[in-house]
Each structure stands twice: as C-alpha cells, then as structure tokens.
Design an enzyme around this catalytic site. Structure first.
Site, short mmCIF file in Angstrom:
data_model
loop_
_atom_site.label_atom_id
_atom_site.label_comp_id
_atom_site.label_asym_id
_atom_site.label_seq_id
_atom_site.Cartn_x
_atom_site.Cartn_y
_atom_site.Cartn_z
N GLU A 1 -25.16 -33.90 26.52
CA GLU A 1 -24.12 -34.83 26.12
C GLU A 1 -22.87 -34.10 25.65
O GLU A 1 -22.95 -32.97 25.16
CB GLU A 1 -24.61 -35.68 24.95
N ASN B 1 -27.59 -37.14 9.08
CA ASN B 1 -27.90 -38.26 9.95
C ASN B 1 -29.39 -38.19 10.23
O ASN B 1 -29.85 -37.27 10.89
CB ASN B 1 -27.14 -38.14 11.27
N SER C 1 -23.82 -22.65 10.15
CA SER C 1 -24.68 -23.73 9.63
C SER C 1 -25.58 -23.14 8.56
O SER C 1 -26.62 -22.55 8.86
CB SER C 1 -25.51 -24.31 10.77
N CYS D 1 -32.84 -31.46 12.79
CA CYS D 1 -31.98 -31.68 13.95
C CYS D 1 -32.85 -32.09 15.14
O CYS D 1 -33.79 -31.39 15.49
CB CYS D 1 -31.22 -30.40 14.29
N CYS E 1 -32.59 -26.81 22.51
CA CYS E 1 -32.22 -25.72 21.61
C CYS E 1 -33.50 -25.02 21.16
O CYS E 1 -34.53 -25.68 20.95
CB CYS E 1 -31.47 -26.26 20.40
N CYS F 1 -34.51 -26.07 14.01
CA CYS F 1 -34.17 -26.63 12.69
C CYS F 1 -34.83 -28.01 12.57
O CYS F 1 -34.64 -28.87 13.43
CB CYS F 1 -32.65 -26.75 12.54
N CYS G 1 -16.66 -32.39 21.64
CA CYS G 1 -17.83 -31.66 21.15
C CYS G 1 -18.72 -31.40 22.36
O CYS G 1 -19.15 -32.35 23.02
CB CYS G 1 -18.53 -32.55 20.12
N CYS H 1 -24.38 -36.53 14.68
CA CYS H 1 -25.25 -35.39 14.61
C CYS H 1 -26.73 -35.70 14.42
O CYS H 1 -27.11 -36.34 13.45
CB CYS H 1 -24.77 -34.61 13.42
N1 SAH Z 1 -26.59 -24.70 16.97
C1 SAH Z 1 -25.30 -24.74 16.38
C2 SAH Z 1 -24.41 -25.89 16.84
C3 SAH Z 1 -24.99 -27.27 16.95
S1 SAH Z 1 -25.11 -28.35 15.65
C4 SAH Z 1 -25.42 -24.76 14.87
O1 SAH Z 1 -26.50 -24.96 14.38
O2 SAH Z 1 -24.42 -24.53 14.20
C5 SAH Z 1 -23.64 -28.68 14.80
C6 SAH Z 1 -23.96 -28.95 13.34
O3 SAH Z 1 -24.69 -30.17 13.12
C7 SAH Z 1 -24.81 -27.85 12.74
O4 SAH Z 1 -24.27 -27.48 11.50
C8 SAH Z 1 -26.15 -28.54 12.57
O5 SAH Z 1 -26.93 -27.90 11.60
C9 SAH Z 1 -25.72 -29.93 12.18
N2 SAH Z 1 -26.81 -30.92 12.29
C10 SAH Z 1 -27.87 -30.94 13.12
N3 SAH Z 1 -28.65 -32.02 12.92
C11 SAH Z 1 -28.06 -32.72 11.92
C12 SAH Z 1 -28.37 -33.95 11.26
N4 SAH Z 1 -29.45 -34.64 11.58
N5 SAH Z 1 -27.53 -34.38 10.30
C13 SAH Z 1 -26.42 -33.68 9.97
N6 SAH Z 1 -26.07 -32.52 10.55
C14 SAH Z 1 -26.88 -32.03 11.52
#
Ligand code: SAH
Length: 395
Positions: free
Chosen positions: A106, A314, A238, A133, A126, A130, A119, A357
């Site tokens: 996406e 989120n 992050s 996420c 991935c 994490c 974005c 996110c």
């Molecule tokens: N892999 C990269 C980029 C993708 S995510 C990274 O981790 O930086 C972009 C941002 O969204 C990251 O800071 C990630 O940790 C955050 N993110 C992922 N899932 C989320 C969620 N459920 N709520 C809020 N932020 C989230």
C-alpha cells in the site's frame, strides 16, 4: 511477546522484471542501444515514466513502430491498482497495489494546505517483528525492487498533477518511507529510490532532500552507510522506548543494536548532514507511556539534534494494546519539553479507511493466491510545534 524471529535476508523469489527505474541513466541508454535504438530514447522513456505516462500510445515522440517494444523491455507495468480508498474529505487516499507475483502493498497520499506527502512501502511485509505493528507481525514476503518503490511515488506525483485528490491539481512535495517494510533492510534499492526522488525532472521527481524521510527501526550499520552517502534526507528512528529492557520487547532488533548505539548512529548522521533527526515513539497505554519513561527519554535526548514525534498507538487486530489516554499523552509531552526536547504529536491521517499506522490487515485473494496487505502507517511528522494539549493535531 515477540513470537516472530527477526528476518534480514529476503527471499529471492518473486522479484519483478527489469525496469528503466532500476537502471542508472547510462545503463538505460545502453539497454536501449542493445535494442537497436538511439540511446536518447532512454531519456524519452524516462520523461514519460516520471510523468506517470504508461500508455505507449501517448509516447508520441517515440516512433510508433518501436513504442511497444521499448515499453515492454523497459517500462513493464509493475504496479496494478487493486483499489483506492479516500478519507479526510478526499484529502487522503490509500492505494492497494498488486505486484506481478500477487504480493500486495500500500501507499498513502496525503494532501495538506502547504504540501502533499506520499507514504510508500519498501518491502512486502516486514522482517523486523515489532509486536505492535501489523506489518511486523506478518513477516517478510520479499523486498520491493527499486522500480516498484519508485513507482509508488511516481503514481502519487501523477495523481497530484492530474488533480485526483480533492483541491485540484497540485504537486507532490514529500515522500516518507513509512509504509510497509524496513527501508534500511532493502538498502541498495532504497538508495536507488532516493536517487530517483532527488534527481531533477525529467530524470527523476526533483524533490528536495529535506522533504524525503527514511524511517528505520535502527539498523545501525545501515544508518552509518547512509551517513556516508552524502545525502541530506531526513532520518527518523523508531525508538518506542528509552531503555533497553523495554525496547528489546517492542523493537526486537534492539537485542542486536541497543538504544545507545542507535542514538549515537543518528547523532553521527545529524552531525554529518546538519539535519535534525526524528525519534518516533508510539504511545502505548501502560506499556511505554509512564512519566518516568518520559523523563528517561528526555534525559537520553536532551542536547542532541533530535526531536520527538509521539504517535498515539493505532491498535492492530488481535492486539491487547491500546493508545495512551489524552492526559498521559499530555504529561508525556510536557515532561519531554521540560527536558528541552522538541516534541510534537503526530497528525494521523486515514484512520477511517484503516490507513493509519498498523491498523490494516486486509487479506485479499489475488489470482487464487492468498496475499496479505498490511498497515501502511500513513502518517508524517507534524512540522510546526504543537501546543500542549496536542489533541488538536489528531484528526
Ligand atoms: N520499518 C520502519 C518504517 C515503517 S513504520 C520503521 O520502523 O521505522 C513507520 C512508523 O510507524 C514506525 O515508527 C513504526 O514503529 C510505527 N508504527 C507501526 N505500527 C504502529 C501502530 N500500530 N501504531 C502506531 N505506530 C506504529
């Protein structure tokens, strides 16, 4: 808490056919020559590609007899729209793309009064695992090719130029690597993408370095490599926890590169580029939002060339975690600011289309193959400092 292993090496299968955007200008010219055409046709093709022209019939500066051949050889269609969804009164549009092997990714285009940001995804899935996420919980399908990443930005640029978002024609000004995937785990292709984004038109999108943001979990060797590239794009890290004990669970890569090492690598980047970096911190209720953690984070970052972007979590499907309540968010902001750390709360777009996110976990049947498209975090840093009581920034 982390059920999944960390995955660095993406499967080789599924990579798409070669595309002009994977090649340097010289390589593209050579490829055109090999097809018996004058090298300058590569420049003509590049001009069409970066303007978002995909239909050979529109390439009227290329002789009709060779349009199809050149397009097939150098501009194969790599991204097919599965669907667009709009939100925020037509100012946010999420696109689900199907890749040639059925994988789904996406991108999210967001229009603001003074800019338009896309974005983009750098991987299908991935490998960074994490637990908060949704993309991280799906594991890694494969790396995207440079052309597949660049194509998302080109499509957004063309959509803005064509007035496809409410507000009439405009210009794509910003790109953030905050969609699916860990950009620095797909380093070489992301570096090529940066070239394409920053190279002036007609051979690229001509964006400015400061309006391109690479977001990473903190792959320290790759941050160092990026530092040596001599580019000044914005770096976002992050972090999500100021202490190793908690970060080991929230961002599992921390078991390899610790908070101190990541922040040091980001400092070196800031020193080399003169650019402030962003620390991303998802505020998770009762997990990482305690006042003592705000103080620890403040202490860690005070005096560094960094600012903090707080993201109220989120929640993802099946997750036991929730966003921090507003009073906890306010307290967190206040403590960081009191420590002298510039802090903003992120403007989250696209929540009503599961575009924010970590929210989306849509499974689609594509060509009989189950594929999974996951949350493209559709946010970007709020650039202006926000007042305390930052809920005004959350739409
Ligand atoms: N892999 C990269 C980029 C993708 S995510 C990274 O981790 O930086 C972009 C941002 O969204 C990251 O800071 C990630 O940790 C955050 N993110 C992922 N899932 C989320 C969620 N459920 N709520 C809020 N932020 C989230």
């Amino acid at each position: 808490m982390t059920a999944l292993p960390l995955v660095f090496d993406a499967p080789r299968r599924g990579m798409p056919p070669r595309h002009l955007a994977d090649l340097t200008r010289e390589e593209a010219r050579a490829a055109v020559s090999e097809l018996g055409q004058p090298a300058f046709r590569a420049d003509q093709l590049a001009r069409h590609f970066y303007r978002g022209v995909t239909d050979p019939a529109q390439m009227t500066d290329v002789p009709a007899a060779v349009r199809e051949t050149l397009t097939e050889a150098l501009l194969p269609g790599l991204l097919t729209v599965v669907r667009h969804q709009t939100a925020d009164d037509g100012r946010t549009r999420k696109t689900l793309w199907r890749l040639h092997d059925g994988a789904l990714v996406e991108s999210v285009l967001m229009r603001y009064p003074d800019r338009a940001t896309v974005c983009i995804s750098s991987q299908a899935g991935c490998g960074m695992a994490c637990p908060f996420c949704a993309t991280g919980q799906q594991g890694l399908t494969r790396n995207l090719s440079a052309a597949e990443i660049i194509g998302q930005a080109v499509a957004a640029s063309a959509a803005m130029a064509n007035g496809e978002l409410d507000g009439g024609p405009g210009r794509l000004s910003n790109v953030v690597f905050m969609g699916m995937g860990e950009p620095l785990a797909n380093y070489a292709r992301v570096r090529k993408t940066l070239d394409a984004l920053l190279t002036p038109a007609p051979h690229g999108l001509g964006l400015s370095q400061r309006s391109v943001t690479v977001s990473t979990v903190g792959l320290v060797p790759a941050i160092r490599k990026l530092t040596e590239e001599g580019r000044n794009v914005t770096l976002a890290v992050s972090l999500h926890a100021p202490d190793d004990e908690l970060r080991n669970t929230l961002v599992p890569i921390n078991t390899r590169w610790k908070v101190g090492e990541v922040v040091e690598a980001a400092d070196a980047y800031a020193k080399k580029t003169g650019r402030r970096y962003s620390i991303e911190y998802a505020l998770i209720r009762d997990v990482n939002d305690q006042p003592f953690r705000a103080d620890l984070l403040g202490k860690l970052l005070a005096g560094r060339l960094a600012h903090v972007n707080l993201i109220p979590l989120n929640p993802t499907p099946g997750s036991k975690w929730d966003a921090s309540p507003l009073p906890a968010q306010r307290e967190f902001v206040a403590r960081l600011r009191a420590a002298g750390v510039p802090t903003t709360v992120r403007d989250t777009r696209g929540q009503d289309i599961d575009g924010a996110c970590g929210q989306l976990a849509a499974a689609d049947q594509v060509d009989g193959m189950p594929s999974v498209a996951l949350a493209a975090p559709s946010m970007e840093p709020v650039e202006a400092p926000v007042p305390l009581g930052a809920e005004a920034d959350q739409e």
